[in-house]
Design a protein around this motif. Structure first.
Motif, short mmCIF file in Angstrom:
data_model
loop_
_atom_site.label_atom_id
_atom_site.label_comp_id
_atom_site.label_asym_id
_atom_site.label_seq_id
_atom_site.Cartn_x
_atom_site.Cartn_y
_atom_site.Cartn_z
N ARG A 1 -1.39 -11.89 6.92
CA ARG A 1 -2.82 -12.58 7.69
C ARG A 1 -3.50 -11.53 8.55
O ARG A 1 -4.64 -12.69 7.54
N LEU A 2 -3.10 -11.34 9.37
CA LEU A 2 -4.20 -10.18 10.11
C LEU A 2 -5.63 -9.49 8.58
O LEU A 2 -6.56 -9.57 8.65
N ALA A 3 -4.58 -9.13 7.62
CA ALA A 3 -5.53 -8.61 6.22
C ALA A 3 -5.90 -9.01 5.77
O ALA A 3 -7.39 -8.80 5.06
N ALA A 4 -5.58 -10.21 4.96
CA ALA A 4 -6.12 -11.55 4.59
C ALA A 4 -7.56 -12.17 5.00
O ALA A 4 -9.09 -12.42 5.23
N ALA A 5 -7.74 -12.09 6.29
CA ALA A 5 -8.40 -12.50 8.01
C ALA A 5 -9.79 -11.06 7.57
O ALA A 5 -10.30 -11.31 7.74
N ALA A 6 -8.77 -10.22 7.77
CA ALA A 6 -9.91 -8.72 7.88
C ALA A 6 -10.94 -9.18 6.48
O ALA A 6 -12.42 -8.32 6.41
N THR B 1 -9.43 -4.19 6.96
CA THR B 1 -8.86 -4.84 6.04
C THR B 1 -7.52 -3.61 5.57
O THR B 1 -7.04 -3.77 4.64
N LEU B 2 -7.76 -2.76 4.61
CA LEU B 2 -7.50 -1.67 3.56
C LEU B 2 -6.33 -1.10 4.18
O LEU B 2 -4.83 -0.76 4.13
N ALA B 3 -6.25 -0.79 5.76
CA ALA B 3 -5.10 -0.32 6.53
C ALA B 3 -4.12 -1.04 6.51
O ALA B 3 -2.42 -1.12 6.51
N LEU B 4 -4.72 -2.44 6.93
CA LEU B 4 -3.15 -3.59 6.99
C LEU B 4 -2.72 -4.18 5.85
O LEU B 4 -2.04 -4.52 5.93
N PHE B 5 -3.43 -4.26 4.83
CA PHE B 5 -3.01 -4.42 3.34
C PHE B 5 -1.92 -3.21 3.17
O PHE B 5 -1.04 -3.42 2.87
N ARG C 1 8.05 -3.98 1.11
CA ARG C 1 8.57 -3.53 -0.20
C ARG C 1 8.53 -4.35 -0.94
O ARG C 1 9.13 -3.77 -2.09
N ARG C 2 7.21 -5.48 -1.27
CA ARG C 2 7.49 -6.09 -2.16
C ARG C 2 7.14 -4.70 -3.77
O ARG C 2 7.07 -5.83 -4.70
N ILE C 3 6.25 -3.98 -3.05
CA ILE C 3 5.88 -2.69 -4.41
C ILE C 3 6.04 -1.41 -3.35
O ILE C 3 6.54 -1.13 -2.65
N ALA C 4 5.49 -0.53 -5.16
CA ALA C 4 6.03 0.69 -4.54
C ALA C 4 5.24 1.33 -3.07
O ALA C 4 3.97 1.09 -2.75
N GLY C 5 6.25 1.98 -2.58
CA GLY C 5 4.79 2.01 -0.68
C GLY C 5 4.43 3.31 -1.37
O GLY C 5 3.74 3.33 0.03
N TRP C 6 4.24 4.07 -2.53
CA TRP C 6 2.74 4.70 -2.22
C TRP C 6 1.92 4.07 -2.48
O TRP C 6 1.04 4.94 -1.41
N LEU C 7 1.92 2.81 -2.62
CA LEU C 7 0.63 2.26 -2.58
C LEU C 7 0.27 2.02 -1.21
O LEU C 7 -1.02 2.09 -1.18
N GLY C 8 1.27 1.46 -1.00
CA GLY C 8 0.72 1.10 0.93
C GLY C 8 -0.08 2.44 1.62
O GLY C 8 -0.45 2.31 2.29
N TRP C 9 0.40 3.64 1.09
CA TRP C 9 -0.33 4.84 1.79
C TRP C 9 -1.39 5.34 1.01
O TRP C 9 -2.24 5.84 2.25
N THR C 10 -1.72 5.13 -0.34
CA THR C 10 -2.80 5.03 -0.12
C THR C 10 -3.66 4.23 0.43
O THR C 10 -4.86 4.17 0.63
N ALA C 11 -3.77 2.96 0.32
CA ALA C 11 -4.50 2.06 1.09
C ALA C 11 -4.94 1.84 2.74
O ALA C 11 -5.69 2.52 3.08
N LEU C 12 -3.68 2.64 3.26
CA LEU C 12 -3.82 2.60 4.59
C LEU C 12 -4.66 4.59 4.61
O LEU C 12 -5.17 4.17 5.32
N VAL C 13 -4.47 5.75 4.36
CA VAL C 13 -5.09 6.18 4.38
C VAL C 13 -7.45 6.15 3.71
O VAL C 13 -6.84 6.84 4.70
N ALA C 14 -6.81 5.55 2.90
CA ALA C 14 -8.10 5.39 2.57
C ALA C 14 -8.83 4.43 3.56
O ALA C 14 -10.08 4.49 4.04
#
Length: 244
Positions: free
Chosen positions: A100-105, A167-171, A179-192
């Motif tokens: 929810r916070l990610a969408a708001a951001a 926004t990217l870090a929250l997503f 854990r709906r999709i691959a974890g590496w995508l989460g780390w990629t968005a977080l680092v970006a």
């Protein structure tokens, strides 16, 4: 409800998630590439903080307003992809609040992006055109006005980058926890996202040009491209596997 009905509902849900992931990835990748192509091909470039030189380039650009409108649309399309991704992540109990916070951001990022592009794409263009066409003592006044608009752009650019990073870090965090999709995508968005926040803070101190921004800009480009393409490929692969 019969077992067959449960199975059918589960298949419908999985199919809907695959379609949503494909749409999200397509929007993110398409909007990102549109913005990159317009910026690289048509946006005037030079020493951003050498105002007399760069203002002259801006004034000579006949496509300035159209390019910024295209950039505006490109980033909004990318952000809309994130909001579509939100629909995949929102039902996970572990990441409900973060999602929810990610969408708001993302919505806040779109709002500040609209202000930034209006200021840069229209306001600054009018200011530099007025400076170039002025003469005598008025020219100095017009130049000072253009610099004021430029400094306002710095401020909005700084906070846009920070909000985009948040926004990217929250997503990214929501992806890791859901854990709906691959974890590496989460780390990629977080680092970006972290890189974008640092970029935005540096803009506040250094303006629109610095060695740190050059390095971070490349990192953000690569990471966001990987993230958007990864979400798209995930959706397409899952659809192909389901058909088999």
């Amino acid at each position: 409800m019969s077992p067959d009905t449960h199975a059918g509902a589960g298949a419908d849900t999985a199919g809907s998630q695959r379609r949503t992931l494909t749409i999200a990835g397509g929007l993110m990748l398409g909007g990102f590439l549109l913005n990159v192509i317009l910026t690289a091909a048509l946006h005037p470039s030079g020493e951003e903080d050498d105002h007399p030189a760069i203002f002259t380039e801006y004034a000579d650009s006949s496509t300035w307003i159209a390019v910024h409108l295209g950039q505006f649309i490109g980033v909004l399309v990318t952000l809309s992809g994130l909001l579509v991704l939100y629909h995949v992540l929102r039902s996970a109990d572990q990441s409900f609040l973060i999602t929810r916070l990610a969408a708001a951001a993302a919505v806040a990022t779109a709002a500040i992006w609209a202000v930034l592009q209006g200021l840069d794409g229209v306001g600054l263009k009018q200011a530099v055109d007025s400076w170039v066409s002025a003469s005598g003592s008025e020219k100095q006044i017009r130049f000072a006005n253009a610099e004021t608009v430029r400094w306002l752009e710095w401020g909005f650019q700084s906070y846009f980058r920070i909000l985009l990073g948040l926004t990217l870090a929250l997503f990214g965090t929501a992806i890791l926890t859901s854990r709906r999709i691959a974890g590496w995508l989460g780390w990629t968005a977080l680092v970006a996202g972290v890189c974008s926040v640092i970029f935005g803070i540096d803009v506040g101190y250094s303006g629109l040009a610095s060695g740190l921004q050059d390095v971070l800009g490349i990192a953000i480009f690569v990471l966001v491209l990987l993230f958007a393409a990864g979400v798209l490929v995930t959706g397409v692969r899952e659809r192909d596997q389901h058909r088999r």
